[in-house]
Write a protein that holds these residues in place. Sequence first.
Motif, PDB file in Angstrom:
ATOM      1  N   SER A 188      40.437  35.328  34.886  1.00  0.00           N
ATOM      2  CA  SER A 188      41.276  34.558  35.799  1.00  0.00           C
ATOM      3  C   SER A 188      41.325  33.099  35.384  1.00  0.00           C
ATOM      4  CB  SER A 188      40.728  34.663  37.221  1.00  0.00           C
ATOM      5  OG  SER A 188      41.312  33.697  38.041  1.00  0.00           O
ATOM      6  N   THR A 238      44.136  29.858  42.646  1.00  0.00           N
ATOM      7  CA  THR A 238      44.594  30.799  43.668  1.00  0.00           C
ATOM      8  C   THR A 238      46.112  30.764  43.763  1.00  0.00           C
ATOM      9  OG1 THR A 238      44.397  29.119  45.393  1.00  0.00           O
ATOM     10  CG2 THR A 238      42.484  30.559  45.012  1.00  0.00           C
ATOM     11  N   GLU A 273      43.467  37.259  42.018  1.00  0.00           N
ATOM     12  CA  GLU A 273      44.030  38.389  41.278  1.00  0.00           C
ATOM     13  C   GLU A 273      45.458  38.661  41.736  1.00  0.00           C
ATOM     14  OE1 GLU A 273      42.492  39.623  38.779  1.00  0.00           O
ATOM     15  OE2 GLU A 273      40.615  38.532  39.167  1.00  0.00           O
ATOM     16  N   SER A 291      44.724  34.283  32.437  1.00  0.00           N
ATOM     17  CA  SER A 291      44.583  34.874  33.772  1.00  0.00           C
ATOM     18  C   SER A 291      44.521  36.394  33.749  1.00  0.00           C
ATOM     19  CB  SER A 291      45.743  34.431  34.669  1.00  0.00           C
ATOM     20  OG  SER A 291      46.969  34.967  34.205  1.00  0.00           O
ATOM     21  N   ASP A 332      47.193  38.196  33.296  1.00  0.00           N
ATOM     22  CA  ASP A 332      48.430  38.646  33.948  1.00  0.00           C
ATOM     23  C   ASP A 332      49.553  38.969  32.968  1.00  0.00           C
ATOM     24  OD1 ASP A 332      47.240  38.217  36.419  1.00  0.00           O
ATOM     25  OD2 ASP A 332      48.043  36.194  36.629  1.00  0.00           O
TER      26      ASP A 332
END
Length: 365
Positions: free
Chosen positions: A2, A6, A60, A316, A318
């Motif tokens: 990560s 946030t 996440e 991250s 992602d």
Amino acid sequence: MSTGLTVGVEEEYLLVDRSTGENVPRAGEVYTGLPAELRSHNRAEFRPCMVEMVTSPAVELAAVRAEVATLRTATATAAAAAGARAVAVGATPVGEADRTPTEDSRYRGIVQHYGPIARDPAVCGCHVHVGVPSRGAAVDVCRRVRPWLPVIQALAANSPLHSGVDTGYASWRGVQLDRWPGVGPTPHVVSEKEYDEAVASLVESGVMLDPGLVLWHARPSERYPTVEIRIADVCATVGDAVLVAGLVRALVATALSTVHDTDDPVADHVLEAAHWNAARVGLAGTLLDPRSGRARPAWELVEELWERVTPALLRSGDLDEVGSELSRVRREGNGADRQRAILSRTGSIAAVLSSAELGRAQGTR
């Protein structure tokens, strides 16, 4: 893995009559119909034909996906119980008989201050909050992301319909919001002091009722330690919302990691033109590149955005998830493209609204 940043999503949904498609003021009934444990995720909106649901801050992206899906399903169920349909479209598609704001002294004050503008038909957006280390960092991020927000707007465009017709715009919401003072690109300011001075001047002029009416496309949140990016229409599907949230977080992370790089200021009038262009064509044409002042194929700019944020997406974890959603949008088009495809195939706005209803297969994937 990560970035540690946030991310949270605020989504605004429209409540429409199941038969006529007109906006209906049932937000209070929807709120009471939500499961008790989800009511804290609801925020009162300017119009009682709108429902806003807010996810919890998450690190996440998978958690954002799951919570958006949960909130959409719960909203759809509560809306159906109230005799309405909750849809993910960015602008009023058919009509709105009653444009009285929600009973709230704050909203009444806005109507009194801004007059007829505040009675424009309802619009629904998707606002992404990304956690940042400080307010000073937030101001810096707002400046650095400016040239890329028209691309996010084009990807998220999801409001081609208004007053029962195709407006010719991919995001009618974007055009409609331009009537509001205080909406537009964040000024190119280099410190908290400059930011606060800019806001104070606009409040003094009456353009902004108060500092809470800063409606710039990117702003330090007044309530949370976040940067708030406010440019997207409410997303057509959960997957679209995940795409926007993932790209925005990666863009903020990139801005934070390049804080010592020189950023060339882009003139506000060029950015305003780029945003109008994005609202007009979405992904189906050329977009103005604010850095060069030249029109370029929309997907070229999307690809440049992708290259810019790829390192942040890798950090991250992602990259695959956001990349998969972006590939899907390249195949299927953005929300506006999909609405138009249904309208072309069926000739029916009712069919468009049915496909946009929260909780349907199209809205939960």
